[in-house]
Write a protein that holds these residues in place. Sequence first.
Motif, short mmCIF file in Angstrom:
data_model
loop_
_atom_site.label_atom_id
_atom_site.label_comp_id
_atom_site.label_asym_id
_atom_site.label_seq_id
_atom_site.Cartn_x
_atom_site.Cartn_y
_atom_site.Cartn_z
N TRP A 168 0.82 -1.23 0.00
CA TRP A 168 0.00 0.00 0.00
C TRP A 168 0.84 1.26 0.00
O TRP A 168 0.39 2.32 -0.43
N MET A 169 2.11 1.17 0.43
CA MET A 169 2.97 2.36 0.39
C MET A 169 3.22 2.80 -1.05
O MET A 169 3.46 3.96 -1.33
N LYS A 170 3.19 1.81 -1.97
CA LYS A 170 3.42 2.12 -3.38
C LYS A 170 2.37 3.12 -3.87
O LYS A 170 2.67 4.00 -4.68
N GLU A 171 1.13 2.98 -3.36
CA GLU A 171 0.06 3.90 -3.79
C GLU A 171 0.39 5.34 -3.37
O GLU A 171 0.21 6.28 -4.13
N PHE A 172 0.89 5.48 -2.12
CA PHE A 172 1.28 6.82 -1.65
C PHE A 172 2.41 7.37 -2.52
O PHE A 172 2.41 8.55 -2.89
N PHE A 173 3.35 6.50 -2.85
CA PHE A 173 4.49 6.92 -3.67
C PHE A 173 4.03 7.38 -5.04
O PHE A 173 4.43 8.44 -5.54
N ALA A 187 -2.92 11.80 -10.01
CA ALA A 187 -2.59 11.94 -8.59
C ALA A 187 -3.87 12.06 -7.76
O ALA A 187 -4.04 11.39 -6.74
N LEU A 188 -4.80 12.90 -8.23
CA LEU A 188 -6.04 13.12 -7.46
C LEU A 188 -6.86 11.83 -7.37
O LEU A 188 -7.46 11.54 -6.34
N GLN A 189 -6.85 11.04 -8.45
CA GLN A 189 -7.56 9.75 -8.40
C GLN A 189 -6.95 8.84 -7.34
O GLN A 189 -7.66 8.23 -6.54
N LYS A 190 -5.60 8.77 -7.33
CA LYS A 190 -4.91 7.92 -6.35
C LYS A 190 -5.27 8.37 -4.92
O LYS A 190 -5.58 7.54 -4.06
N GLY A 198 -9.69 4.27 3.57
CA GLY A 198 -9.67 4.42 5.03
C GLY A 198 -8.75 5.51 5.55
O GLY A 198 -8.60 5.68 6.75
N PHE A 199 -8.13 6.27 4.62
CA PHE A 199 -7.26 7.35 5.07
C PHE A 199 -7.97 8.70 5.04
O PHE A 199 -7.35 9.72 4.76
N SER A 200 -9.27 8.69 5.31
CA SER A 200 -10.04 9.93 5.09
C SER A 200 -9.62 11.05 6.06
O SER A 200 -9.79 12.22 5.78
#
Length: 537
Positions: A168-173, A187-190, A198-200
């Motif tokens: 899941w860190m890859k998504e943040f990256f 970026a906005l979609q990611k 769950g990171f709301s």
Amino acid sequence: EGFPGHSSKVLNSSVFLQEDARDLDAYTLAKSYFDLKEYDRAAYFLRGCKSQKAYFLYMYSRYLSGEKKKDDETVDSLGPLEKGQVKNEALRELRVELSKKHKARELDGFGLYLYGVVLRKLDLVKEAIDVFVEAAHVLPLHWGAWLELCNLITDKEMLKFLSLPDTWMKEFFLAHIYTELQLIEEALQKYQSLIDAGFSKSTYIISQIAVAYHNIRDIDKALSIFNELRKQDPYRIENMDTFSNLLYVRSMKPELSYLAHNLCEIDKYRVETCCVIGNYYSLRSQHEKAALYFQRALKLNPRYLGAWTLMGHEYMEMKNTSAAIQAYRHAIEVNKRDYRAWYGLGQTYEILKMPFYCLYYYRRAHQLRPNDSRMLVALGECYEKLNQLVEAKKCYWRAYAVGDVEKMALVKLAKLHEQLNESEQAAQCYIKYIQDIYSCGEIVEHLEVSTAFRYLAQYYFKCKLWDEASACAQKCCAFNDTREEGKALLRQILQLRNQGETSSTEIASPFFLPASLSANSTPTRRVSPLNLSSVTP
């Protein structure tokens, strides 16, 4: 099984614990010295330690000791420092030792990260990228390694060839690097999918979304998100420099002043705080003071990108071009993707009247921001100076097509057509420009509106279309600089009308752009004359 070397670590866990226990005293002592920034002293007490943790601290202390010495030397001469006069002396030794360990597969995630940093500092970019990717595989939760990768990847192509760990860190990256590479929609979609996952409540994500909107210059949206963020996390300092850039662009003095005072109370020795205060002084046109605060930010962190660029802008205001060039170059050294620094360099060389240099820098800025009309207009002006008028026309037309922020492209295009005696096209551009200015509702103080009306009045007069000519001439009378010419033209039209000259038929009706102009159409379409009575200033 996912990570190389993972299974062996599990088997050796008892050994590891023994090693850690053996090094514990030395490690604890060294860690205390490390926290006091006595790096050489920390490294001295870690000599010969075997555990991974102690080894990393040993190497990291040596690295930071070299960095600290380098920074101290740099700060003593923060004048126009040429690139790379001061080097971190420890890097070469560290690289030799770390590469031995690396070949023997004895580096853990943190060791790999440090090895990557050393390689990057020695400008071995390709090797550094490989090592950071490996570090991300071994220790996917270490954000530092991901961030280093972000700085080394310059385009989307490079990203495709990386084999990143599936975590899941890859998504943040990816979201972070899309923001950096100006791929804002992706970026906005990611970020949206991370929020849904769950990171709301993550203030990091909210601030990144604000930065993304700032990057596409959706200023209102970015401001509203930042204001919301300030409510949720009032003591946050990260990204507040970006917030202050937005307030600066909107000339919101009271808000910027409040932000500067507020951050100063929270922590005045943070780079972001210094940048916000710098922006505050810059908005008040106190450029020396602003430059001083940007310098202070750089003493706190010489790799802080925003401050170099902003300092360049201040030196430009102070007419100190050589210092400005130096600052912009530093910014590019830290991050080759900083389009503002490339654009700034273009502007400085423009002041120095070196159009070939300008062209190179504006081109780089345009490559980084293909849909930013300011870069295109600047490029057009360069081509004009170099007498490459066809290229210049293309640039102005493209700037208009992508949505011209400063509403100047059409006027510049019209003037080019005027120079080349292409009067029909010039008239079309002026008409389109007038429609544009009046259609956006707010009448901006545009000097060029009068120029447009004056040209059109003369053009219609030549075409003997008296009604249109007199309508334009009357508009001219509303502006100070064209009032006299307008009146004179009206008198001439009256005279000619009284002489009984009717509208001549030998000239075909003039050509105008339709109101809805598609970007792909070329600027020569023949259409009926514009009804000017509908355009009221």
